[in-house]
Design an enzyme around this catalytic site. Structure first.
Site, PDB file in Angstrom:
ATOM      1  N   SER A 198       0.847  -1.187   0.000  1.00 59.34           N
ATOM      2  CA  SER A 198       0.000   0.000   0.000  1.00 59.34           C
ATOM      3  C   SER A 198       0.887   1.244   0.000  1.00 59.34           C
ATOM      4  CB  SER A 198      -0.950  -0.040   1.194  1.00 59.34           C
ATOM      5  OG  SER A 198      -1.943   0.961   1.108  1.00 59.34           O
ATOM      6  N   GLU A 305      -0.916  -2.693  -8.430  1.00 54.61           N
ATOM      7  CA  GLU A 305      -2.218  -3.028  -7.835  1.00 54.61           C
ATOM      8  C   GLU A 305      -2.808  -1.766  -7.238  1.00 54.61           C
ATOM      9  OE1 GLU A 305      -3.075  -2.876  -4.429  1.00 54.61           O
ATOM     10  OE2 GLU A 305      -1.092  -2.222  -3.760  1.00 54.61           O
ATOM     11  N   HIS A 375      -5.065  -5.243  -2.173  1.00 58.05           N
ATOM     12  CA  HIS A 375      -5.940  -4.952  -1.036  1.00 58.05           C
ATOM     13  C   HIS A 375      -7.063  -5.980  -1.006  1.00 58.05           C
ATOM     14  CE1 HIS A 375      -3.699  -1.255  -1.638  1.00 58.05           C
ATOM     15  NE2 HIS A 375      -4.022  -0.900  -0.410  1.00 58.05           N
TER      16      HIS A 375
END
Length: 422
Positions: A198, A305, A375
């Protein structure tokens, strides 16, 4: 503290089999030592109860928390898991936390995660950083940068594992404050593994670009191990990536990226490619375009991503990278999960599949979709900055094999079940 820990280890060896303790014995013995500050005075069951209430009362979630893996309310109320027992081992893997981004929203959740790490064999040396806060961040910029800069300067010994607390936002503010070449050299000499994803992508990209050091795309303290019910697959794959020097991941479906895509979008889907894999969260990677903190790798393989971004925003960020020349010297692009994208309010036909097909047309690069990371639950951790070979497999998908990255040599130092015990 070191002598106390050794004495405890010796005592444990004499009275248990294979260095295993049940949960009550483990926390009682560890709690009797002077170095037990990483454990809360609450029991795991008490922490679970508070964490469950905390999740129910939450009004918003940040990217690194999606999706939450929760128990049905009835399961918690019936104590179906609270009464379970676990096998813990004495923590011996030198571990430090770094909190580069958001503050944790729940001290109880952090504490539960710390207890699980200890149970699994990770000796966390700096648990107090989970309590820091400045505005929305886990401390001031200087405090958060010090988690890594103190290792570069030698003020703190490099651990075996550097684990991110959580993502969200804030890591990009730290990049000019850290001596990345020195940090990378120190980590390489120690064989240190930095793990996260992230917003931590900013740290991982800078570490590779300036420090020439790999890292691990992996779940984090608050984001995964503090959940009411950590995802067992993600925990097992985390340990596999930490301990397997020849990790392989097979992908059979593109559905995590888009069900409307083939797993391999290429003019020749039978080729095998080998190169350094790098990247991470698309929002963060695109924000680094044009900076010295974005890896500049010839013949690389880009992994991307994201979560909660509509198709046009995904395309805009991909164009940021394309126009900055990032894809020019790359061999391939791998997409992990692009979850929570929603529908385009102007035209539902304009979706992620169309965006990725446009990227393929622009770049001419082969694009691999459906990599099981992002995620999502059931993440497969894997190294960034390592050598990666991608080849079609017999299942109609593709396989990714990784080499040349640091690992924990003795997998018996980890009790994987401890990462999700309650």
């Amino acid at each position: 503290m070191r002598a106390t820990t050794k004495t405890l280890q010796q005592s444990s060896t004499d009275t248990t089999t294979n260095n295993e303790l049940n949960r009550r014995q483990f926390f009682w013995q560890l709690g009797m030592t002077a170095g037990a500050g990483l454990l809360a005075t609450q029991s795991l069951a008490q922490s679970l109860s508070v964490a469950t209430r905390d999740q129910k009362s939450a009004t918003s979630l940040t990217k690194d928390e999606l999706p939450l893996s929760e128990l049905p309310t009835s399961a918690v109320e019936d104590n179906q898991l609270i009464g379970s027992t676990s096998k813990c081992i004495i923590p011996t893997i030198e571990t430090r936390l770094f909190a580069s981004s958001n503050v944790g929203g729940s001290n109880e959740r952090n504490q539960l995660a710390l207890e699980r790490l200890a149970c699994a064999g990770f000796e966390v040396h700096n648990p107090a950083i989970t309590k820091r806060q400045y505005l929305r961040f886990a401390g001031t910029d200087a405090q958060r940068a010090s988690d890594l800069q103190n290792i570069a300067t030698g003020a703190i010994k490099a651990p075996k594992l550097l684990l991110g607390v959580r993502g969200g936002y804030g890591a990009i503010r730290l990049l000019p404050l850290i001596d990345w070449p020195t940090l990378g050299r120190v980590m390489h000499e120690r064989g240190t593994i930095l793990a996260g994803f992230s917003d931590v992508t900013a740290i991982q990209c800078a570490l590779l670009a300036q420090g020439k050091m790999s890292s691990l795309a992996a779940p984090m303290l608050y984001s995964e191990f503090g959940k009411t019910t950590p995802d067992e697959v993600s925990c097992r794959q985390f340990v596999a990536a930490l301990t397997n020097p020849n990790l392989r991941i097979d992908i059979q479906s593109a559905a995590l990226t888009s069900a409307q895509l083939p797993t391999i979008l290429a003019t020749d889907d039978s080729q095998t490619l080998t190169g350094t894999i790098w990247g991470g969260n698309l929002s963060v990677v695109s924000a680094l375009a044009g900076s010295k903190y974005l890896p500049n790798i010839d013949g690389g393989i880009v992994f991307l991503e994201d979560v909660g971004e509509q198709a046009y925003r995904i395309e805009r960020m991909l164009y940021d990278l394309y126009l900055a020349g990032v894809f020019q010297r790359q061999q391939a692009i791998v997409f992990g999960s692009l979850s929570g994208t929603g529908e385009d309010s102007y035209d539902k036909r304009y979706d992620v599949a169309m965006v990725i097909r446009q990227l393929h047309k622009l770049t001419g690069l082969p694009i691999y979709s459906g990599m099981s990371f992002g995620h999502i639950s059931k993440k497969h951790s894997f190294p960034l900055g390592a050598r990666c070979e991608i080849s079609p497999n017999a299942l109609g998908g593709y396989g990714m094999s990784f080499t040349d990255y640091p690992v924990i040599d003795n997998k018996n130092m980890i009790s994987v079940e401890g990462l999700w015990q309650v």
